[in-house]
Design a protein around this motif. Sequence first.
Motif, mmCIF file in Angstrom:
data_model
loop_
_atom_site.group_PDB
_atom_site.id
_atom_site.type_symbol
_atom_site.label_atom_id
_atom_site.label_comp_id
_atom_site.label_asym_id
_atom_site.label_seq_id
_atom_site.Cartn_x
_atom_site.Cartn_y
_atom_site.Cartn_z
ATOM 1 N N THR A 82 -28.573 -65.170 -38.407
ATOM 2 C CA THR A 82 -29.694 -66.063 -38.171
ATOM 3 C C THR A 82 -29.286 -67.522 -38.185
ATOM 4 O O THR A 82 -29.987 -68.363 -37.667
ATOM 5 N N ALA A 83 -28.140 -67.838 -38.759
ATOM 6 C CA ALA A 83 -27.686 -69.225 -38.768
ATOM 7 C C ALA A 83 -27.405 -69.710 -37.353
ATOM 8 O O ALA A 83 -27.410 -70.896 -37.099
ATOM 9 N N PHE A 84 -27.152 -68.820 -36.431
ATOM 10 C CA PHE A 84 -26.830 -69.191 -35.060
ATOM 11 C C PHE A 84 -27.938 -68.789 -34.084
ATOM 12 O O PHE A 84 -27.771 -68.919 -32.893
ATOM 13 N N ALA A 85 -29.052 -68.314 -34.579
ATOM 14 C CA ALA A 85 -30.116 -67.809 -33.712
ATOM 15 C C ALA A 85 -31.125 -68.908 -33.406
ATOM 16 O O ALA A 85 -31.158 -69.943 -34.058
ATOM 17 N N ASN A 116 -46.423 -67.677 -35.949
ATOM 18 C CA ASN A 116 -45.395 -67.408 -36.954
ATOM 19 C C ASN A 116 -44.070 -67.120 -36.272
ATOM 20 O O ASN A 116 -44.002 -66.291 -35.355
ATOM 21 N N PHE A 117 -43.012 -67.782 -36.738
ATOM 22 C CA PHE A 117 -41.692 -67.698 -36.139
ATOM 23 C C PHE A 117 -40.685 -67.053 -37.083
ATOM 24 O O PHE A 117 -40.943 -66.887 -38.265
ATOM 25 N N SER A 118 -39.526 -66.740 -36.540
ATOM 26 C CA SER A 118 -38.476 -66.065 -37.294
ATOM 27 C C SER A 118 -37.665 -67.013 -38.177
ATOM 28 O O SER A 118 -36.912 -66.564 -39.025
ATOM 29 N N VAL A 158 -38.673 -75.932 -32.624
ATOM 30 C CA VAL A 158 -37.292 -76.309 -32.890
ATOM 31 C C VAL A 158 -36.973 -75.919 -34.319
ATOM 32 O O VAL A 158 -37.726 -76.231 -35.238
ATOM 33 N N ALA A 159 -35.859 -75.214 -34.498
ATOM 34 C CA ALA A 159 -35.400 -74.833 -35.839
ATOM 35 C C ALA A 159 -34.144 -75.637 -36.165
ATOM 36 O O ALA A 159 -33.799 -76.597 -35.470
ATOM 37 N N ALA A 160 -33.448 -75.235 -37.199
ATOM 38 C CA ALA A 160 -32.281 -75.969 -37.678
ATOM 39 C C ALA A 160 -31.187 -76.108 -36.629
ATOM 40 O O ALA A 160 -30.415 -77.065 -36.657
#
Length: 125
Positions: free
Chosen positions: A20-23, A47-49, A109-111
């Motif tokens: 998940t760090a790269f998803a 709701n997101f992953s 947008v996530a990390a």
Amino acid sequence: MRLAALAATVCLTLTALPSTAFAHPKLLSANPTDKATVTKPTSITLNFSEDLVAPLSGIDLVMTGMPGMTGHKPMPIKGIAARAKGKTLSATLPRPLPSGTYVLTWHAVAADQHRIEGSYGFTVR
């Protein structure tokens, strides 16, 4: 021999990292849902992953059809202030939505800083 052992250790370590760090964030659920028929909603929740970056995530809503009005031009719904907290993107609508068809467009947008977009439609009766 030592070089092969080191290479194997590096490969194993990399495969053990959480994927998940790269998803990218994925939409897991929504209210209202895609193709739903609802009665006068006053809020939207997605709701997101993954945890979202609040200032870079948002929602746009457009009324695409109104009962009894053929050829209705799309009307953006103004006054929607979307908030991202953790994995949830939500918005309280300024008033209950009138009867009609709608297209909800979202961007998240996530990390990883990649913008992911999507859209779906629903009906208000």
